[in-house]
Design an enzyme around this catalytic site. Structure first.
Site, mmCIF file in Angstrom:
data_model
loop_
_atom_site.group_PDB
_atom_site.id
_atom_site.type_symbol
_atom_site.label_atom_id
_atom_site.label_comp_id
_atom_site.label_asym_id
_atom_site.label_seq_id
_atom_site.Cartn_x
_atom_site.Cartn_y
_atom_site.Cartn_z
ATOM 1 N N LYS A 1 0.860 -1.340 0.083
ATOM 2 C CA LYS A 1 0.068 0.052 0.099
ATOM 3 C C LYS A 1 0.872 1.295 0.035
ATOM 4 O O LYS A 1 1.993 1.339 0.574
ATOM 5 C CB LYS A 1 -0.628 0.097 1.285
ATOM 6 C CG LYS A 1 -1.747 0.967 1.544
ATOM 7 C CD LYS A 1 -2.529 1.003 2.716
ATOM 8 C CE LYS A 1 -3.819 2.181 2.954
ATOM 9 N NZ LYS A 1 -4.338 1.854 4.332
ATOM 10 N N SER B 1 -9.208 1.735 3.404
ATOM 11 C CA SER B 1 -8.598 2.507 2.536
ATOM 12 C C SER B 1 -7.687 1.892 1.728
ATOM 13 O O SER B 1 -7.108 2.308 0.418
ATOM 14 C CB SER B 1 -7.683 3.628 3.182
ATOM 15 O OG SER B 1 -6.885 3.181 4.084
ATOM 16 N N SER C 1 -9.266 -0.474 7.520
ATOM 17 C CA SER C 1 -8.779 -0.532 6.413
ATOM 18 C C SER C 1 -8.132 -1.487 5.552
ATOM 19 O O SER C 1 -7.895 -1.632 4.405
ATOM 20 C CB SER C 1 -7.850 0.707 6.217
ATOM 21 O OG SER C 1 -8.385 2.017 5.990
#
Ligand code: GLN
Length: 478
Positions: A77, A152, A176
């Site tokens: 990420k 996210s 997330s």
């Protein structure tokens, strides 16, 4: 032909000469290219990954014992620092910033033989539940491209489901990792706060943030967790507790567990009826198998989302003050040389709408006149939550719940209503508020065809029973 199932099977195939790391990387590069429209990756390290793979292939001899993550292809990420590579937190404000050091998890991955294939799209500064807040465009759910992948860490979850890498690392401040895992039908685990070093993770809310793992199987999650956990001189919040060999201790045949679920979770009017029915049927199955499953009262549930948003925005407003147009990243052009104007212009142009909203909200709850009414009160609620949780874990080994109240929603469906978006986090923020580990496992299918998961939580540093239970649940549900 290369086909992936688990790290263990991949290693056997490598040792038997049935595949190579280069073949694996090529296969992922091809899939990433073919599915570029999903927007899961912001950057792919093609040449580098192939070089790493061929170096590993050359080094490997038949019958060698392989390092734990030998040749394992990983996506990161875009909030995790990888030296010499761009790092943007999916925000314009970081401009062309290049990481100057490795996150501890990156060092650990590389030392265990992993190959990092690229950085993955996410909500800006990890703020969001749908991946619609990225400065680089929405990520699409590979199972239905009109739907969000969750957030996210949406790019990281989609990458696993769509076969773009073997594992992904994301971050979980309020769900997330678990929420996008639920929406995409993969495994997503957030360990105990303090299990994994946060050094090199761009901070959102430091007392909540934890790096998490996306995989296709509980076995892979256990192995990766074993590699990336543990004490770190660069993060004093990491526990010194010993790390069990999770991957070798996953089997616990015949063990019966005491499992709680919150009455308020299942009776929540916002919960999709098909999700409720799925979880209730699963609870019956568990009882039938001899586990003790009981409903407990948790009146505090309605306070978790407001408490989370008061505290995380407060922490974010402080953490994000370093992005000021001076130290690094984007700097606005201004007519005169006024420093305040430079801050203002750089921050208003560089941060997206949601990030600005949270910085303002956080600054407000920390302001002298409102500090006690909001921040102090939220801290008190956090303490109450911790006390109640402790009590529950004296009687139970685990808590189960839905991961999210609805399956993946349509792109655009909730983006104009921040409060509705925030409420999607009702089941996940609890684990971050109290610091316990949580996992979402893909057990169910909604009548609309989308997957949904079961969330399992255990007490602090009890990742081993968490993973054992999850493995067993995956088998039961099959
Ligand atoms: N959806 C939550 C939020 O927007 C969780 C984010 C996260 O875990 N990083 O704050």
């Amino acid at each position: 032909m290369f086909r992936y199932s688990t790290i263990k099977d991949y290693h056997t195939a490598l040792q038997n000469g049935q595949t190579t790391c280069v073949e694996a990387v090529r296969c992922y590069l091809e899939t990433i290219r073919a599915k570029q429209h999903l927007n899961a990756f912001l950057e792919v390290y093609e040449t580098e990954a192939l070089e790493q793979a061929s170096a590993l292939d050359l080094r490997r001899n038949a019958n060698d014992e392989l390092s734990l993550l030998h040749g394992v292809v990983v996506g990161l990420k875009d909030v995790i620092s990888y030296k010499g590579h761009h790092l943007s937190a999916a925000s314009q404000i970081l401009g062309n910033f290049t990481a100057v050091y490795n996150a501890t998890v990156v060092d650990k991955l590389l030392a265990a033989g992993a190959i990092i294939i690229g950085r993955q799209n996410c909500d800006e500064f990890a703020m969001g539940s749908s991946n619609e807040n990225s400065a680089f465009g929405t990520v699409k759910n590979s199972l239905d491209e009109t739907r969000v992948p969750g957030g996210s860490s949406g790019g990281s979850a989609v990458s696993i489901k769509a076969g773009m890498c073997m594992i992904s690392l994301g971050s979980d401040t309020g769900g997330s990792v678990r929420q996008p895992a639920d929406f995409c039908g993969v495994v997503g685990v957030k360990p105990t706060y303090g299990r994994i070093s946060r050094y090199g993770l761009i901070a959102y809310a430091s007392s909540f943030d934890q790096i998490g793992i996306f995989t296709n199987s509980v076995e892979d999650a256990a192995l990766v967790l074993e590699v990336i956990s543990g004490p770190d001189d660069f993060d004093s919040t990491v526990s010194q507790q010993e790390i069990p060999a999770y991957s070798k201790e996953l089997e616990a045949p015949g063990k019966k567990y005491r499992i709680a679920y919150f009455k308020e979770s299942l009776e929540n009017p916002a919960l999709d009826p098909a999700i409720r029915a799925g979880i209730e049927a699963f609870i019956e199955k568990l009882t039938g198998l001899g586990h003790e499953v009981k409903s407990v009262d948790f009146e505090l549930l309605e306070h978790v989302v407001p408490t989370y948003y008061v505290l995380t925005t407060a922490e974010a407003s402080s953490n994000l003050s370093r992005f000021d147009g001076v130290k690094f990243g984007y700097r606005a052009e201004i007519a005169d040389g006024d420093l305040t104007e430079l801050y203002k212009a750089s921050r208003s142009q560089g941060f997206g709408k949601e990030v600005q909203r949270r910085i303002m909200l956080g600054t407000f709850v920390l302001s002298a006149g409102y500090f006690d009414a909001y921040f102090t009160k939220a801290q008190q609620v956090r303490q109450l939550l911790c006390n109640r949780t402790k009590e529950i874990f004296t009687d139970f080994d685990a808590i189960i719940s839905p991961t999210v109240p609805s399956p993946a929603f349509k792109i655009g469906e909730k983006s104009s209503d921040p409060v509705e978006m925030f409420l999607a986090d009702i089941y996940t923020v609890f684990a971050n508020l109290v610091g316990i580990p949580g996992i979402s496992i893909p057990l169910f299918k909604h009548p609309n065809g989308m997957p949904f998961g079961l969330q399992v939580m255990t007490s602090h540093f009890n990742e081993l029973p968490l993973l054992r239970l999850s493995k067993e649940f995956m088998l039961i549900a099959d």
